[in-house]
Design a protein around this motif. Structure first.
Motif, PDB file in Angstrom:
ATOM      1  N   UNK A 152       3.004  25.513  13.523  1.00 15.79           N
ATOM      2  CA  UNK A 152       3.796  25.700  14.736  1.00 15.79           C
ATOM      3  C   UNK A 152       4.340  24.360  15.258  1.00 15.79           C
ATOM      4  N   UNK A 153       3.852  23.232  14.691  1.00 13.84           N
ATOM      5  CA  UNK A 153       4.295  21.941  15.228  1.00 13.84           C
ATOM      6  C   UNK A 153       5.599  21.497  14.567  1.00 13.84           C
ATOM      7  N   UNK A 154       6.261  20.566  15.239  1.00 15.13           N
ATOM      8  CA  UNK A 154       7.545  20.065  14.725  1.00 15.13           C
ATOM      9  C   UNK A 154       7.361  19.193  13.494  1.00 15.13           C
ATOM     10  N   UNK A 155       6.206  18.527  13.443  1.00 20.13           N
ATOM     11  CA  UNK A 155       5.973  17.567  12.369  1.00 20.13           C
ATOM     12  C   UNK A 155       5.530  18.279  11.092  1.00 20.13           C
ATOM     13  N   UNK A 156       6.354  18.173  10.058  1.00 15.80           N
ATOM     14  CA  UNK A 156       6.036  18.832   8.780  1.00 15.80           C
ATOM     15  C   UNK A 156       5.470  17.762   7.840  1.00 15.80           C
ATOM     16  N   UNK A 157       4.158  17.621   7.866  1.00 17.22           N
ATOM     17  CA  UNK A 157       3.507  16.596   7.047  1.00 17.22           C
ATOM     18  C   UNK A 157       2.742  17.262   5.906  1.00 17.22           C
ATOM     19  N   UNK A 158       2.945  16.733   4.697  1.00 13.96           N
ATOM     20  CA  UNK A 158       2.353  17.356   3.509  1.00 13.96           C
ATOM     21  C   UNK A 158       1.312  16.470   2.840  1.00 13.96           C
ATOM     22  N   UNK A 159       0.338  17.136   2.258  1.00 14.18           N
ATOM     23  CA  UNK A 159      -0.645  16.482   1.409  1.00 14.18           C
ATOM     24  C   UNK A 159      -0.215  16.821  -0.020  1.00 14.18           C
ATOM     25  N   UNK A 160       0.138  15.796  -0.776  1.00 15.56           N
ATOM     26  CA  UNK A 160       0.708  16.032  -2.106  1.00 15.56           C
ATOM     27  C   UNK A 160      -0.203  15.386  -3.153  1.00 15.56           C
ATOM     28  N   UNK A 161      -0.595  16.172  -4.132  1.00 12.73           N
ATOM     29  CA  UNK A 161      -1.507  15.653  -5.158  1.00 12.73           C
ATOM     30  C   UNK A 161      -0.731  15.483  -6.465  1.00 12.73           C
ATOM     31  N   UNK A 162      -0.796  14.262  -6.998  1.00 15.68           N
ATOM     32  CA  UNK A 162      -0.086  13.924  -8.234  1.00 15.68           C
ATOM     33  C   UNK A 162      -1.099  13.613  -9.323  1.00 15.68           C
ATOM     34  N   UNK A 163      -0.929  14.246 -10.459  1.00 12.48           N
ATOM     35  CA  UNK A 163      -1.870  14.030 -11.558  1.00 12.48           C
ATOM     36  C   UNK A 163      -1.191  13.229 -12.670  1.00 12.48           C
ATOM     37  N   UNK A 164      -1.906  12.220 -13.169  1.00 13.64           N
ATOM     38  CA  UNK A 164      -1.318  11.353 -14.188  1.00 13.64           C
ATOM     39  C   UNK A 164      -1.738  11.727 -15.604  1.00 13.64           C
ATOM     40  N   UNK A 165      -2.523  12.765 -15.753  1.00 15.34           N
ATOM     41  CA  UNK A 165      -2.932  13.198 -17.090  1.00 15.34           C
ATOM     42  C   UNK A 165      -3.608  12.076 -17.837  1.00 15.34           C
ATOM     43  N   UNK A 166      -3.054  11.732 -19.015  1.00 11.92           N
ATOM     44  CA  UNK A 166      -3.674  10.683 -19.833  1.00 11.92           C
ATOM     45  C   UNK A 166      -3.051   9.313 -19.569  1.00 11.92           C
ATOM     46  N   UNK A 167      -2.107   9.237 -18.611  1.00  6.35           N
ATOM     47  CA  UNK A 167      -1.463   7.950 -18.310  1.00  6.35           C
ATOM     48  C   UNK A 167      -2.349   7.130 -17.384  1.00  6.35           C
ATOM     49  N   UNK A 168      -2.744   5.927 -17.806  1.00 10.43           N
ATOM     50  CA  UNK A 168      -3.602   5.121 -16.920  1.00 10.43           C
ATOM     51  C   UNK A 168      -2.879   4.779 -15.617  1.00 10.43           C
ATOM     52  N   UNK A 169      -3.494   5.063 -14.502  1.00 10.59           N
ATOM     53  CA  UNK A 169      -2.921   4.687 -13.202  1.00 10.59           C
ATOM     54  C   UNK A 169      -4.070   4.355 -12.244  1.00 10.59           C
ATOM     55  N   UNK A 170      -4.748   3.219 -12.514  1.00  9.76           N
ATOM     56  CA  UNK A 170      -5.915   2.857 -11.691  1.00  9.76           C
ATOM     57  C   UNK A 170      -5.495   2.398 -10.297  1.00  9.76           C
ATOM     58  N   UNK A 171      -6.149   2.926  -9.281  1.00  8.16           N
ATOM     59  CA  UNK A 171      -5.808   2.549  -7.901  1.00  8.16           C
ATOM     60  C   UNK A 171      -7.070   2.257  -7.097  1.00  8.16           C
ATOM     61  N   UNK A 172      -6.870   1.562  -5.988  1.00  7.00           N
ATOM     62  CA  UNK A 172      -7.939   1.343  -5.011  1.00  7.00           C
ATOM     63  C   UNK A 172      -7.466   1.848  -3.652  1.00  7.00           C
ATOM     64  N   UNK A 173      -8.412   2.181  -2.802  1.00  6.33           N
ATOM     65  CA  UNK A 173      -8.098   2.621  -1.451  1.00  6.33           C
ATOM     66  C   UNK A 173      -7.316   1.509  -0.747  1.00  6.33           C
ATOM     67  N   UNK A 174      -6.247   1.862  -0.040  1.00  8.19           N
ATOM     68  CA  UNK A 174      -5.425   0.874   0.658  1.00  8.19           C
ATOM     69  C   UNK A 174      -4.191   0.492  -0.130  1.00  8.19           C
ATOM     70  N   UNK A 175      -4.183   0.800  -1.417  1.00  8.31           N
ATOM     71  CA  UNK A 175      -2.983   0.494  -2.216  1.00  8.31           C
ATOM     72  C   UNK A 175      -1.906   1.561  -1.983  1.00  8.31           C
ATOM     73  N   UNK A 176      -0.696   1.254  -2.444  1.00  2.00           N
ATOM     74  CA  UNK A 176       0.395   2.211  -2.309  1.00  2.00           C
ATOM     75  C   UNK A 176       1.108   2.359  -3.650  1.00  2.00           C
ATOM     76  N   UNK A 177       1.980   3.348  -3.712  1.00  2.00           N
ATOM     77  CA  UNK A 177       2.797   3.542  -4.920  1.00  2.00           C
ATOM     78  C   UNK A 177       4.250   3.668  -4.494  1.00  2.00           C
ATOM     79  N   UNK A 178       5.152   3.613  -5.455  1.00  2.00           N
ATOM     80  CA  UNK A 178       6.566   3.858  -5.181  1.00  2.00           C
ATOM     81  C   UNK A 178       6.975   5.143  -5.877  1.00  2.00           C
TER      82      UNK A 178
END
Ligand code: A2P
Length: 406
Positions: A152-178
């Protein structure tokens, strides 16, 4: 040609192909040499003192480009604004490179630029950065996309989950992606990448899986409130399960969490600035059984409870695990409250954390909050017998104060 014209300049340039237009450099530059238009971020050769203050905070390294030119032939701001790619090195005219390139001049960074620590916490894990670029993006598959603000709110915010399969994509909390959205911009160039903080911990949105999550607010108005359709946020919010996405990064080597026990996290955020806080909180929640961590205190601002991303899950976290403080600015019949107001109300608890050398502070969200939050920290410290200037210097030097605003 007189001597000034013949001087060789080590001209500072920004690579338009790699730049993700995050504005960090423009904010950091102490002499206001960096500007941008809808197309590019550029450096004014007449203003740049090569103090290098902008180099470490740049998430992509696009900032760290230099060309040796005659000062008289330096690339102008207008020229740089028209580029799609950096030019190669120019051959200097015979007999002209007689005057030496000027040495970089040390310049005191601006107050806002000095707040964030240029170093990670001593116990942070070592991050991988720039593994994937726009020429070599990782391909991720959407495995989840759902709304995390009240329907019901104006703000449409999504939680989006991206899976990298067998592609290495190591991350740490606080990092970002493009994210590279498909299509072209108004100049017929491929859209540049948009930066998003990762909202999941290092071991995956789903523990043990090679996936990450993002918190994305659909942009429908610009900062002035004028209607606009955000290219990448709308693309992401409309993705279906099974769709693929081009991802670059990871980015970020300072806004990282400490790993030692005890280490306390003081987290202050608004809106989608909650993404890194969610990642760090979830990391700590998963490690809690192992006895890892210290105190967690969160200040989170939104217009209303309905517009606060992850409101439900947040409320379910045990009170003895995290001290949650929510500031709402537009609840009918209630006074407007910002995170910094709430911090002042909780001053004794904040001061206790400030007094502890194991406290790490994270601020993420609207740019406007930065000044208010720093002022609140300063006032709370001073009112509790802590000298702010030396404390700020120590927080920075020890990688204990991290700000990411947009
Ligand atoms: P408001 O916009 O009501 O003034 P948003 O929903 O735009 O992402 O904003 C998240 C929250 O941050 C809102 O409650 C917003 O309040 C608040 N906010 C806006 N400006 C500031 C500021 N300078 N400092 C702290 N919070 C702010």
């Amino acid at each position: 040609m007189d001597l000034a014209d013949a001087q060789v300049l080590r001209q500072h340039l920004i690579d338009p192909e790699i730049c993700i237009r995050c504005n960090t450099c423009e904010e950091t530059c102490p002499v206001k040499a960096i500007t941008h238009d809808a197309r590019n971020y550029v450096v004014d050769p007449a203003k740049c003192k090569a103090c290098l203050a902008c180099i470490p905070p740049c998430p992509t390294g696009a900032i760290d480009n230099w060309r040796t030119v005659l000062r008289a032939e330096a690339y102008s701001v207008e020229e740089q604004l028209s580029w799609d790619a950096l030019p190669g090195e120019k051959a200097l005219g015979l007999g002209t490179a007689t005057a030496p390139a000027e040495p970089p001049v040390a310049v005191e960074p601006a107050v806002s630029a000095i707040a964030s620590s240029p170093l990670p916490p001593w116990s942070a894990s070592h991050p991988y950065v720039n593994l994937y670029t726009h020429k070599n993006p990782a391909i991720a598959t959407v495995v989840g996309n759902y709304r995390v603000t009240d329907s019901a709110s104006e703000s449409d915010t999504h939680h989006i989950v991206l899976d990298f399969g067998a592609t290495p994509f190591p991350v740490l909390e606080g990092q970002s992606i493009g994210i590279l959205p498909p299509g072209e911009d108004g100049f017929g160039r491929p859209h540049h990448a948009r930066q998003y903080s990762i909202a999941s911990p290092r071991d995956g949105e789903r523990p043990g899986y090679n996936n990450i999550s993002l918190t994305v607010k659909r942009v429908t108005v610009d900062h002035q409130g004028r209607p606009v359709r955000g290219v990448c946020s709308n693309y992401l919010c409309d993705l279906k399960r099974g769709d693929t996405v081009r991802v670059i990064g990871p980015f970020g080597s300072t806004f990282l969490m400490p790993n030692h026990t005890p280490s306390h996290l003081l987290m202050i955020c608004t809106g989608t600035g909650s993404a890194p806080m969610r990642a760090m909180t979830e990391r700590r929640r998963r490690r809690r059984v192992k006895g890892e961590g210290g105190k967690l205190m969160l200040f989170f601002g939104a217009r209303t409870p309905q517009e606060l991303p992850y409101f439900g899950p947040l409320m379910n976290l045990p009170k003895d695990f995290i001290d949650i403080n929510l500031a709402f600015s537009r609840v009918p019949g209630q006074p407007k409250r910002y995170v910094q107001d709430l911090m002042r109300e909780r001053a004794p608890a904040v001061a206790e954390l400030l007094r502890d050398d194991n406290t790490y502070i994270y601020v993420c969200g609207l740019r406007g909050m930065e000044t208010g939050v720093l002022a609140a920290l300063r006032d709370i410290a001073s009112a509790h017998g802590l000298a702010w200037e030396p404390l700020l210097a120590r927080l920075r030097a020890e990688g204990r104060l991290h700000l990411e605003t947009y």
